[in-house]
Design a protein around this motif. Structure first.
Motif, PDB file in Angstrom:
ATOM      1  N   ASP A 161      52.905 -37.591  16.832  1.00 54.82           N
ATOM      2  CA  ASP A 161      54.289 -37.113  16.733  1.00 54.82           C
ATOM      3  C   ASP A 161      54.840 -37.503  15.374  1.00 54.82           C
ATOM      4  N   HIS A 162      55.293 -36.501  14.628  1.00 54.20           N
ATOM      5  CA  HIS A 162      55.804 -36.742  13.281  1.00 54.20           C
ATOM      6  C   HIS A 162      57.060 -35.905  13.098  1.00 54.20           C
ATOM      7  N   GLY A 163      58.199 -36.552  12.868  1.00 50.75           N
ATOM      8  CA  GLY A 163      59.438 -35.805  12.722  1.00 50.75           C
ATOM      9  C   GLY A 163      60.631 -36.718  12.604  1.00 50.75           C
ATOM     10  N   TRP A 164      61.749 -36.313  13.284  1.00 52.75           N
ATOM     11  CA  TRP A 164      63.019 -37.000  13.093  1.00 52.75           C
ATOM     12  C   TRP A 164      63.774 -37.194  14.397  1.00 52.75           C
ATOM     13  N   LEU A 165      64.545 -38.267  14.445  1.00 54.92           N
ATOM     14  CA  LEU A 165      65.602 -38.449  15.436  1.00 54.92           C
ATOM     15  C   LEU A 165      66.916 -38.226  14.704  1.00 54.92           C
ATOM     16  N   ARG A 166      67.893 -37.578  15.362  1.00 57.67           N
ATOM     17  CA  ARG A 166      69.184 -37.304  14.728  1.00 57.67           C
ATOM     18  C   ARG A 166      70.316 -37.692  15.675  1.00 57.67           C
ATOM     19  N   ALA A 167      71.326 -38.358  15.101  1.00 58.67           N
ATOM     20  CA  ALA A 167      72.503 -38.747  15.888  1.00 58.67           C
ATOM     21  C   ALA A 167      73.636 -39.096  14.941  1.00 58.67           C
ATOM     22  N   GLY A 168      74.824 -38.566  15.211  1.00 58.79           N
ATOM     23  CA  GLY A 168      76.006 -38.932  14.442  1.00 58.79           C
ATOM     24  C   GLY A 168      75.869 -38.738  12.954  1.00 58.79           C
ATOM     25  N   GLY A 169      75.172 -37.689  12.523  1.00 60.08           N
ATOM     26  CA  GLY A 169      74.994 -37.454  11.102  1.00 60.08           C
ATOM     27  C   GLY A 169      73.916 -38.301  10.465  1.00 60.08           C
ATOM     28  N   ARG A 170      73.251 -39.152  11.247  1.00 61.99           N
ATOM     29  CA  ARG A 170      72.174 -39.992  10.733  1.00 61.99           C
ATOM     30  C   ARG A 170      70.837 -39.478  11.254  1.00 61.99           C
ATOM     31  N   ARG A 171      69.765 -39.821  10.558  1.00 61.08           N
ATOM     32  CA  ARG A 171      68.444 -39.456  11.055  1.00 61.08           C
ATOM     33  C   ARG A 171      67.447 -40.569  10.774  1.00 61.08           C
ATOM     34  N   LEU A 172      66.409 -40.611  11.586  1.00 60.51           N
ATOM     35  CA  LEU A 172      65.397 -41.657  11.503  1.00 60.51           C
ATOM     36  C   LEU A 172      64.027 -41.008  11.624  1.00 60.51           C
ATOM     37  N   ALA A 173      63.127 -41.340  10.697  1.00 66.34           N
ATOM     38  CA  ALA A 173      61.782 -40.768  10.713  1.00 66.34           C
ATOM     39  C   ALA A 173      60.972 -41.337  11.872  1.00 66.34           C
ATOM     40  N   VAL A 174      60.115 -40.503  12.444  1.00 67.45           N
ATOM     41  CA  VAL A 174      59.212 -40.894  13.525  1.00 67.45           C
ATOM     42  C   VAL A 174      57.792 -40.546  13.108  1.00 67.45           C
ATOM     43  N   ALA A 175      56.885 -41.504  13.266  1.00 68.14           N
ATOM     44  CA  ALA A 175      55.461 -41.261  13.042  1.00 68.14           C
ATOM     45  C   ALA A 175      54.698 -42.162  14.005  1.00 68.14           C
ATOM     46  N   GLU A 176      54.213 -41.588  15.079  1.00 75.19           N
ATOM     47  CA  GLU A 176      53.544 -42.397  16.095  1.00 75.19           C
ATOM     48  C   GLU A 176      52.452 -41.594  16.783  1.00 75.19           C
ATOM     49  N   MET A 177      51.493 -42.320  17.301  1.00 74.98           N
ATOM     50  CA  MET A 177      50.411 -41.719  18.070  1.00 74.98           C
ATOM     51  C   MET A 177      50.546 -42.152  19.512  1.00 74.98           C
ATOM     52  N   GLU A 178      50.506 -41.187  20.405  1.00 76.94           N
ATOM     53  CA  GLU A 178      50.590 -41.478  21.834  1.00 76.94           C
ATOM     54  C   GLU A 178      49.238 -41.181  22.473  1.00 76.94           C
ATOM     55  N   ILE A 179      48.735 -42.126  23.227  1.00 77.51           N
ATOM     56  CA  ILE A 179      47.471 -41.976  23.939  1.00 77.51           C
ATOM     57  C   ILE A 179      47.788 -42.132  25.418  1.00 77.51           C
TER      58      ILE A 179
END
Length: 476
Positions: A139-157
């Motif tokens: 999973d590679h992308g973004w979280l967004r809330a209140g005009g802010r964003r946070l990068a996501v880069a994780e592997m789920e098994i």
């Protein structure tokens, strides 16, 4: 249904390598866009529930997740929606185990509102691993809330069917190959923190229940969950408070492994040496970053000469936690929790806990009358045994009558407060002696710490005598 999933953080420099390996295995890309919901008072968050509506290509799904047996195990209920919804409908989960948790947490008539959104590019493949079907997803992308964003880069098994041990073996292989690390913080936790503008607050692991069928397995899971929650923050740059909390969680885990080997599931022999090394390295960081400033402040107030501290940089706690040896031990301990067989009866668990408590209590009572004659190392050994006894009393409290251990723990904490100050002063004295070899002005602090140590040693002796007088066994 239960969902067993290992979530591994992917460093930025490894994203393409992980993606390439997944594509070689036949992975398919998909865009996932989701909205997470809660009440205005965040009732779902307090109950550790996550409710989302997600678009996966041309279909819509509503998913509810609730706590399971440990940090990697969750209850999940997923419902397909006929069309794009205007919000989340809690009634869709009625009749499921997760739905029952939602009904309990959700105040009657309380409306749900959107809290944050996710926009993720997922690269996923399903494959056979041993006797199990497992899904690997980047999973590679973004979280967004209140005009802010946070990068996501994780592997789920995720273990879709079969034995979770197969998923854990895959996780160990991918961790070793790409330098990944366990991150038990869900997208829901991180998205909520983003919406609040705060750091992620690790959920406190649930204590083993008074009537748990396998108290030993539950106890190991609880202790390990505490380590995993704090380690995730430290791995991504959380501050000194998180390092302190991780050291405390490691003490509890090591106490459980050391004091109750017959009660807990069988764990790898390699676990304790690695946990001890990580604890020591984090302690070196704490001494340099926390203890030195803590002791310099009163010295300045007393007239100490100013000087620039000269020392090598302490270990980076993030690097310590992300190291492969530590991550492999954590995955192995998770495997031990999953592989645990039928637990001991409550009476057997209580008997083993009683033996461990009694043994430590007697050791301390025998050592304390000669406190003044013990050298510094032996006195530190007394502190470590008393700390172990305190944690053991707290962890095994559900096996005994309610609140039976409370007074015992309070008395131990009172003595440990003074013993901790004495140990900090002695550790500081060694740091100042080493510093004085480089900077002569540091010699002033050596004298100040020697006087402080003499005062605290007398106070510690009195505190230990008070504990010996007041501590009453509650387990017999």
């Amino acid at each position: 249904m239960h969902e067993f999933e290992v979530r591994l953080a992917v460093p930025a420099e490894q994203i393409e390598a992980v993606a390439s390996a997944l594509r070689d295995a036949g992975a398919v890309a998909q865009r996932l866009r989701a909205t997470y919901y809660d009440t205005a008072d965040e009732d779902l968050d307090r109950a550790r529930l996550a409710l989302r509506v997600r678009q996966e290509g041309g279909r819509w799904l509503q998913t509810l997740k609730a706590p399971g047996r440990h940090a990697l195990d969750r209850l999940e209920d997923e419902v397909a929606l006929a069309a794009a919804p205007t919000g989340a409908d809690p009634q869709l989960h009625a009749g499921s185990a997760a739905g029952a948790a939602l009904a309990k947490a959700l105040p009657h008539g309380a409306p749900l509102q959107a809290f944050f959104q996710t926009d993720i590019r997922r690269l996923a493949v399903r494959l056979q691993a041993g006797r199990s079907q497992v899904e690997l997803a980047l999973d590679h992308g973004w979280l967004r809330a209140g005009g802010r964003r946070l990068a996501v880069a994780e592997m789920e098994i995720e273990c879709l069917s079969g034995d979770p041990a197969d998923a854990l073996r895959l996780a160990r292989r991918w961790q070793r190959a790409h330098g990944l690390w366990i991150d038990v913080r869900s997208k829901s936790q991180r998205g909520r923190a983003l919406a609040r503008g705060t750091s992620v607050d690790p959920a406190a692991p649930a204590p083993p229940g008074r009537h748990a069928a396998d108290f030993g397995g539950a106890l190991l899971s609880q202790a390990l969950d505490g380590v995993l929650a704090q380690a995730a923050g430290v791995a991504t740059g959380a501050g000194d408070d998180a390092v302190h909390d991780l050291r405390t969680a490691l003490r509890r885990l090591r106490t459980a492994l050391h004091a109750l080997p017959g009660l807990l599931p069988r764990v790898p022999a390699s676990a304790q040496p690695v946990l001890r090394q990580v604890f020591r390295q984090l302690g070196e960081h704490r001494d340099r970053q926390v203890l030195v400033p803590l002791l310099r402040a009163p010295q300045r107030a007393a007239g100490a000469p100013a000087f620039a501290w000269q020392a090598a940089a302490p270990p980076d706690p993030g690097a310590v936690v992300r190291a492969t040896a530590f991550q492999q031990v954590l995955l192995a301990l998770l495997g031990a929790c999953e592989a645990a067989g039928p637990g001991r009866t409550r009476a057997q668990a209580r008997s083993e806990a009683t033996d461990a408590l009694r043994h430590l209590h007697r050791q301390l009572r025998s050592a304390l009358p000669g406190w003044a004659t013990l050298d510094a190392q032996a006195q530190h050994g007394v502190r470590k045994r008393l700390k172990r006894l305190r944690y053991l009393a707290e962890m095994t409290a559900p096996l005994f009558p309610r609140h039976a251990s409370a007074r015992y723990v309070r008395n131990a904490k009172a003595a440990l407060e003074v013993l901790g100050q004495l140990q900090d002063t002695r550790a500081g004295a060694q740091l100042w002696r080493d510093q004085a070899l480089r900077v002569p002005e540091a010699a002033w602090g050596c004298g100040w710490l020697a006087a402080r140590e003499a005062q605290l040693e007398a106070q510690a002796g009195a505190a230990c005598a008070a504990w010996r007088e007041r501590a009453r066994p509650y387990w017999d």
